[in-house]
Design a protein around this motif. Structure first.
Motif, PDB file in Angstrom:
ATOM      1  N   ALA A 102       2.050 -16.111   6.795  1.00  0.00           N
ATOM      2  CA  ALA A 102       1.897 -15.375   8.059  1.00  0.00           C
ATOM      3  C   ALA A 102       0.592 -15.772   8.734  1.00  0.00           C
ATOM      4  O   ALA A 102      -0.321 -16.258   8.059  1.00  0.00           O
ATOM      5  N   HIS A 199       4.383  -5.915   8.688  1.00  0.00           N
ATOM      6  CA  HIS A 199       3.146  -5.556   7.962  1.00  0.00           C
ATOM      7  C   HIS A 199       2.357  -4.702   8.946  1.00  0.00           C
ATOM      8  O   HIS A 199       1.826  -5.217   9.920  1.00  0.00           O
ATOM      9  N   SER A 202      -3.414  -1.926   6.884  1.00  0.00           N
ATOM     10  CA  SER A 202      -3.977  -1.900   5.545  1.00  0.00           C
ATOM     11  C   SER A 202      -4.600  -0.539   5.248  1.00  0.00           C
ATOM     12  O   SER A 202      -4.904   0.223   6.162  1.00  0.00           O
ATOM     13  N   GLN A 203      -4.801  -0.257   3.952  1.00  0.00           N
ATOM     14  CA  GLN A 203      -5.379   1.010   3.504  1.00  0.00           C
ATOM     15  C   GLN A 203      -4.601   2.192   4.111  1.00  0.00           C
ATOM     16  O   GLN A 203      -5.176   3.140   4.658  1.00  0.00           O
ATOM     17  N   LEU A 240      -0.657  -0.918   1.136  1.00  0.00           N
ATOM     18  CA  LEU A 240      -0.810   0.287   0.310  1.00  0.00           C
ATOM     19  C   LEU A 240      -2.278   0.644   0.111  1.00  0.00           C
ATOM     20  O   LEU A 240      -3.084  -0.196  -0.299  1.00  0.00           O
ATOM     21  N   GLU A 273       4.014  -7.768  -0.002  1.00  0.00           N
ATOM     22  CA  GLU A 273       2.762  -8.524   0.073  1.00  0.00           C
ATOM     23  C   GLU A 273       1.529  -7.651  -0.182  1.00  0.00           C
ATOM     24  O   GLU A 273       0.677  -7.528   0.677  1.00  0.00           O
ATOM     25  N   PRO A 274       1.410  -7.058  -1.349  1.00  0.00           N
ATOM     26  CA  PRO A 274       0.250  -6.207  -1.605  1.00  0.00           C
ATOM     27  C   PRO A 274      -1.006  -7.037  -1.866  1.00  0.00           C
ATOM     28  O   PRO A 274      -0.936  -8.095  -2.497  1.00  0.00           O
ATOM     29  N   GLY A 275      -2.131  -6.562  -1.374  1.00  0.00           N
ATOM     30  CA  GLY A 275      -3.405  -7.215  -1.656  1.00  0.00           C
ATOM     31  C   GLY A 275      -4.347  -6.198  -2.283  1.00  0.00           C
ATOM     32  O   GLY A 275      -4.589  -6.177  -3.490  1.00  0.00           O
ATOM     33  N   ARG A 276      -4.833  -5.292  -1.417  1.00  0.00           N
ATOM     34  CA  ARG A 276      -5.784  -4.277  -1.838  1.00  0.00           C
ATOM     35  C   ARG A 276      -5.298  -3.455  -3.032  1.00  0.00           C
ATOM     36  O   ARG A 276      -6.056  -3.150  -3.942  1.00  0.00           O
TER      37      ARG A 276
END
Ligand SMILES: *Cc1c(COP(=O)(O)O)cnc(C)c1O
Length: 420
Positions: A102, A199, A202-203, A240, A273-276
């Motif tokens: 992306a 998407h 975030s958070q 998330l 696509e989780p990161g945090r």
């Protein structure tokens, strides 16, 4: 949960004393717990086991090669946003069929290397980009898969800099335009437009915005199906939220329970696509107290890590818990914890009640595993920190501290200036 805990008032990462790491490797120092990050990945995987999604870890949250390796070994794919991240994915030997890409501004060079590499698909963010990928694929004599990133126009209820699903944000394509594109998709001879992507930011600590966005997209998928337009993939993005302070975010299970029924109904293969969520609580930044400074109005704890090491407080006014590596009982006092950088925005905490510290003490800035090192810079010509990964009793350096030579490596010094 995470594996940074006190034993006898000393902070440990798994079975390793963090104070010892600080002395051995110096500060500022990023320390990660291998078991915490793997545990978070597995929590998500097991919450969604019923639909077995491909979990593409979002590289930008923390792009260290060893962290990518650890997740790839568990079966994770990668969500990338640049040619540099594609390079990292390749270095870490991520199977290309597990890579999604992306970004609103992919260059021709980035697009052609991702096509050549045979990634799973591009998440396409505009009609102009779609045309460009088609053109480049044609030149390479390839047909490449793409998913259209939908901007579902929902309020993510997070910091405005990390909200991405409102129609005023630069991301994604509105539903009406996406519909028009899909109606004409056969015209893009070198694209297989086979999925949708969202998407929304975030958070995000509550499931409601996710549910709202997925409902919108699921309805849209149904409408497409009714018109004979079948798809293969639905990529639901990341976002998330985690606990930094007193947040009470949804667990992986609650999140899964709320959205699995909606996802199942689409009948599509699901990508996340989780990161945090995976890295956030799995890392800390260890800093050393250099000076205590009293001014007529304030008390400053000046530490050796600053906004170049961890920019989240300066950029988003983000809260990070700060705790001593050696815990003492004592009175609390209100302080600002600041770095050495020549900016008033260079703080790690403001007006924070903390147990008294003294010069030479070490502090841990908690929950710094995501968007910590990966957003760090050399501002003020500061050397970027070292990174250490702990697994049980072992600590491995996964990134060496930069040297002064690293700072000037790519600079070209012109020597023959004459005085005029
Ligand atoms: C940043 C990003 C993510 C990861 O977001 P987190 O909040 O870290 O989970 C996922 N997908 C896309 C497209 C992103 O830009």
């Amino acid at each position: 949960m995470h594996e940074f805990k006190y034993r006898n008032n000393q902070l440990y990462c798994e079975n390793v004393l963090v104070g010892k790491l600080a002395k051995t490797f110096g500060t500022p120092l990023y320390v990660y717990s291998y078991h915490t990050l793997i545990d978070h990945y597995l929590k998500l995987k097991s919450a969604f086991s019923e639909i077995n999604p491909l979990i593409c870890y979002s590289v930008k949250a923390n792009s260290n090669l060893s962290i990518l390796k650890a997740l790839i070994a568990q079966g994770a794919g990668l969500d990338i946003v640049s040619g540099g991240e594609l390079f990292r994915a390749q270095k870490a030997a991520c199977p290309p069929q597990r890579i999604v890409y992306a970004s609103v501004g992919k260059t021709d060079k980035e697009i052609s290397s991702a096509i050549a590499r045979g990634i799973l698909f591009f998440n396409v963010e505009s009609l102009a980009e779609l045309k460009n990928i088609n053109r480049i694929a044609k030149g390479l004599n390839k047909i490449t898969r793409v998913a259209i990133r939908i901007n579902p126009d929902v309020e993510a209820k997070t910091h405005k800099y990390i909200s991405t699903g409102k129609i005023t944000n630069k991301f994604g394509i509105d539903l009406a335009s996406a519909y028009k594109i899909l109606l004409l998709r056969v015209k893009f001879k070198h694209l297989n437009i086979c999925g949708l992507h969202i998407h929304i930011g975030s958070q995000i600590t509550q499931s409601a915005p996710f549910v709202e966005a997925i409902k919108k997209v699921a309805d849209f998928i149904q409408r497409l199906k009714n018109n004979g337009l079948a798809l293969e993939y639905l990529n639901i993005g990341g976002g998330l939220g985690i606990i930094y302070d007193r947040e009470d975010p949804q667990t992986a299970e609650i999140y899964a329970n709320e959205i699995i029924p909606l996802l199942k109904k689409t009948g599509l293969k699901i990508i996340m696509e989780p990161g945090r969520f995976i890295l956030g609580n799995a890392g800390i930044l260890v800093v050393k107290v250099l000076y205590i400074k009293h001014t007529p109005k304030k008390k400053f704890i000046i530490v050796d890590g600053g906004m170049n090491d961890l920019i989240r407080p300066a950029l988003y006014n983000a809260y990070h818990q700060i705790v001593p590596l050696s815990r003492r009982v004592g009175e609390l006092e209100k302080v600002d914890v600041v770095g050495p950088i020549c900016e008033s925005g260079d703080f790690l905490a403001k007006e924070r009640l903390m147990a008294k510290v003294k010069e030479g003490d070490y502090l841990a800035v908690m929950s710094a595993g995501a968007y910590g090192f990966s957003m760090s810079s050399n501002y003020n010509s500061r050397l970027r920190a070292a990174e250490v990964m702990v697994a049980k009793n072992k600590a491995l350096v996964i990134r060496k501290r930069e040297s002064a030579q690293d700072l000037v490596r790519n600079e070209v010094m012109v020597n023959n200036f004459t005085k005029r």
